[in-house]
Design an enzyme around this catalytic site. Structure first.
Site, PDB file in Angstrom:
ATOM      1  CG  ASP A 133       5.625   0.477  55.678  1.00 49.16           C
ATOM      2  OD1 ASP A 133       4.424   0.626  55.960  1.00 49.16           O
ATOM      3  OD2 ASP A 133       6.240  -0.574  55.923  1.00 49.16           O
ATOM      4  CB  SER A 134       5.259   1.221  60.171  1.00 48.56           C
ATOM      5  OG  SER A 134       5.024  -0.067  59.634  1.00 48.56           O
ATOM      6  N   GLY A 190       0.064  -0.513  63.376  1.00 58.34           N
ATOM      7  CA  GLY A 190      -1.267  -1.112  63.416  1.00 58.34           C
ATOM      8  C   GLY A 190      -1.938  -1.120  64.769  1.00 58.34           C
ATOM      9  CB  CYS A 193       2.024   2.502  55.827  1.00 59.31           C
ATOM     10  SG  CYS A 193       1.416   2.043  57.461  1.00 59.31           S
ATOM     11  CG  ASN A 194      -2.665  -1.387  53.487  1.00 60.42           C
ATOM     12  OD1 ASN A 194      -3.636  -1.403  52.742  1.00 60.42           O
ATOM     13  ND2 ASN A 194      -1.497  -1.905  53.129  1.00 60.42           N
ATOM     14  CB  THR A 195      -1.777   1.454  59.701  1.00 61.77           C
ATOM     15  OG1 THR A 195      -1.877   0.033  59.860  1.00 61.77           O
ATOM     16  CG2 THR A 195      -2.269   2.125  60.970  1.00 61.77           C
ATOM     17  CD  GLU A 236       9.548  -4.740  60.141  1.00 61.91           C
ATOM     18  OE1 GLU A 236      10.782  -4.629  60.238  1.00 61.91           O
ATOM     19  OE2 GLU A 236       8.847  -3.974  59.450  1.00 61.91           O
ATOM     20  CB  CYS A 281      -0.463  -5.178  56.056  1.00 65.78           C
ATOM     21  SG  CYS A 281       1.065  -4.724  56.900  1.00 65.78           S
ATOM     22  CB  THR A 282       3.130  -2.529  52.363  1.00 66.67           C
ATOM     23  OG1 THR A 282       3.477  -1.890  53.594  1.00 66.67           O
ATOM     24  CG2 THR A 282       2.180  -1.638  51.577  1.00 66.67           C
ATOM     25  CG  HIS A 283       5.171  -5.524  56.957  1.00 70.05           C
ATOM     26  ND1 HIS A 283       4.761  -4.215  57.022  1.00 70.05           N
ATOM     27  CD2 HIS A 283       6.345  -5.593  57.634  1.00 70.05           C
ATOM     28  CE1 HIS A 283       5.657  -3.520  57.728  1.00 70.05           C
ATOM     29  NE2 HIS A 283       6.616  -4.329  58.110  1.00 70.05           N
TER      30      HIS A 283
END
Length: 271
Positions: free
Chosen positions: A11-12, A44, A74-76, A153, A185-187
């Site tokens: 992921d980012s 993103g 990560c969706n992006t 974050e 979004c995984t966040h």
């Protein structure tokens, strides 16, 4: 292929830990190598070419760890890179979008679905296209929520600032009377309680992390790659980042208590 090899997850930043957590819960025997691209987040707001380049570098790194499958948590990156890297990679690669889209289509009662995500994910239209392939008559409203990732974050899960920003973002979805919202979004599952409170109990929140873990389990079983051995507890879960390893460890421990022993920083630009 060694069925006892680890699963690669990337992921980012920290958001993909929500996917790793679901994999751990669903498949406790599996080993995981996690990479968070903390030096280059958020994805993103990046171009497709940039996200694809980042994804290729990370996959090359994960391949040096002899992983048997890769989850783009990560969706992006799923929207911008999955289709290309699937064709370039010898092992199975899955993203998080299709599983979440399928669950949303199954869950909606009035055919009105909202998707919240990064600007890149929403602008790609991939969630809308995927859901309309499954059910052409549904109405999909996408809403970019670019401030959610930095808020998560920073650990501001329960904060008045998060509440205020979320209220503004969600107003459009509420005005469209959606009955299902995809956390694209995984966040976002990390602020699920805030989103639940603001959207109301009648709205179904779809967490693609859970559905992706289920898809991965089915994939490993189908390909005969389910782990059969016992992993060394110290080696079972390994974590790597491109920057801020100590900060990542502190944050990850709040999501995965007792699982994050150490985080190693690597120079991802070397891959």
């Amino acid at each position: 292929m060694d069925r006892n090899a680890p699963i690669g997850v990337f992921d980012s930043g920290v958001g993909g830990l929500t996917v790793a957590r679901e994999i751990m819960r669903r498949m406790p025997g599996e080993r995981i190598v996690y990479f968070g691209d903390t030096a280059r987040l958020p994805y993103g707001s990046k171009s497709q070419d940039t996200v694809l380049r980042y994804s290729r570098q990370i996959i090359r790194f994960l391949m040096t760890r002899q992983v048997k499958a890769i989850v783009i948590a990560c969706n992006t990156a799923s929207a911008y890179a999955l289709k290309t890297v699937e064709q370039e990679t010898e092992i199975p690669v899955i993203g998080v979008i299709r599983a979440g889209a399928r669950t949303a289509v199954q869950a909606t009662r009035n055919g009105k679905i909202g998707v919240i995500g990064t600007e890149a994910t929403i602008n790609s239209g991939l969630y809308t296209d995927t859901m309309k392939e499954m059910r052409p008559d549904i109405q999909v409203t996408g809403k970019a929520c670019p401030l959610f990732v930095p808020l998560v974050e920073e650990g501001l899960f329960h904060d008045s600032v998060t509440d205020e920003i979320a209220s503004r973002y969600l107003a459009e979805l509420k005005s469209r009377f959606v009955d299902t919202v995809v956390l694209g979004c995984t966040h976002y599952p990390l602020i699920r309680s805030t989103l639940r409170r603001l959207m109301g109990e009648d709205v179904t929140l779809v967490n693609p992390a859970y559905e992706t873990a289920a898809e991965l389990e089915e994939l490993l079983e189908r390909k005969g790659l389910t782990c059969t051995g016992e992993a060394d507890p110290e080696e079972k879960y390994r974590f790597y980042v491109s920057d801020l390893a100590e900060k990542f460890t502190a944050f990850a421990t709040s999501i995965l208590p007792d699982q994050v022993k150490e985080t190693k920083k690597i120079n991802i630009e070397e891959y």
